[in-house]
Design an enzyme around this catalytic site. Sequence first.
Site, PDB file in Angstrom:
ATOM      1  N   SER A  50     -10.398  15.131  10.706  1.00 55.66           N
ATOM      2  CA  SER A  50     -11.028  15.912  11.382  1.00 55.66           C
ATOM      3  C   SER A  50     -12.619  15.919  11.085  1.00 55.66           C
ATOM      4  CB  SER A  50     -11.101  17.289  11.826  1.00 55.66           C
ATOM      5  OG  SER A  50     -10.604  17.774  10.644  1.00 55.66           O
ATOM      6  N   HIS A  96     -14.510  23.695   9.763  1.00 56.08           N
ATOM      7  CA  HIS A  96     -15.419  21.993   9.812  1.00 56.08           C
ATOM      8  C   HIS A  96     -17.339  22.549   9.242  1.00 56.08           C
ATOM      9  CE1 HIS A  96     -12.019  21.503  12.146  1.00 56.08           C
ATOM     10  NE2 HIS A  96     -11.821  19.925  11.778  1.00 56.08           N
ATOM     11  N   ASP A 145     -16.483  26.176  12.769  1.00 59.70           N
ATOM     12  CA  ASP A 145     -15.645  26.989  13.159  1.00 59.70           C
ATOM     13  C   ASP A 145     -14.903  27.655  11.805  1.00 59.70           C
ATOM     14  OD1 ASP A 145     -14.296  24.664  12.359  1.00 59.70           O
ATOM     15  OD2 ASP A 145     -13.660  23.962  14.278  1.00 59.70           O
TER      16      ASP A 145
END
Length: 350
Positions: free
Chosen positions: A34, A328, A325
């Site tokens: 991610s 990340h 968040d």
Amino acid sequence: MAFGLHERLLLFLALFPSLAAPSRVPAVIVFGDSTVDAGNNNFIPTIARANFPPYGRDFPGGRATGRFCNGRLATDFISEALGLPSIVPAYLDPAYGISDFATGVCFASAATGLDAATSDVLSVIPLRQEMEFFKEYQQKLEGYVGKSKANYIINEAVYIVSIGTNDFIENYYSKVTERSVQFTVEEYEDFLIHHAADFLTELHRLGARKVSFTGLTPFGCLPSERTSNLMNPGECMEEYNTVARDFNAKLQALATRLCAALPGLKLRLAPLYDLLLHVVQNPSSYGFEVASRGCCGTGKIEASYLCNQWNPFTCEDADKYAFWDSIHPSERLNRLCANQTLRTSLAEFA
């Protein structure tokens, strides 16, 4: 004063430096999780997605592309800095085709890892499938630009690999698989290094030569891990940071070994651990106001679907936050990571 042809040419190149100095790198090719997924998970059946607001609110056009960020990723900034397009598109996104992928392509999948068992946790794309996509891409590239130019692009491209954190926080330490029973953490590190070696050897066999492998960051300092630290609430999980440092040392040893064994391979580690730790410990030194939690929601547990447009606690200015968040980086921290990578592991290629 009249200018001769030579003077006019120099003036033109000074005004348009991108035309004077074309990129030495024909493409940026991305593998991983991610931290670098540009939206591939939008097109597979998984909950590990970010293709909805407020993700992407600071991306050009305010679009939620599937990037786990309020804006662009480090790989996007790297591509732009190398004189290539300002975003690296996701391979599975039907909005893009081989004409776009010829200068940059992302095969990454959020929530994946070096260990295939990690990708099974949230049903995402395993690293071996990312490699299969790369092989498919090579065939498409050859059909688009011809065999000779395709070989040139593959050989001269910069490859960015960012992976490994999920193997620990989503797999080993979460105990959703049998890995913590099968291995001590040191043995599991070696297990992952073995898989990294196999992946990098295969990547070299397929033509890659310039590879930047992002070492683990101090993932014990992610807001999500600080929240789950029951022994020292709100503090970094130092056990996890120790694992990250040990794993990075093993990665460096692997890089040295593979460079000696594989002809022409230039495998470099992107040293982001110290940068991220310093940001967390001294956020104001980098212009951040908050590094202990993310911007989205409370910033302590939210990621993916928990970070949504109905959460009333999301901050107004993500640039003040190191994290977007609970896991990340914000776009601003991604830019710092890109600059660090360009100055270190990519310096000799740029």
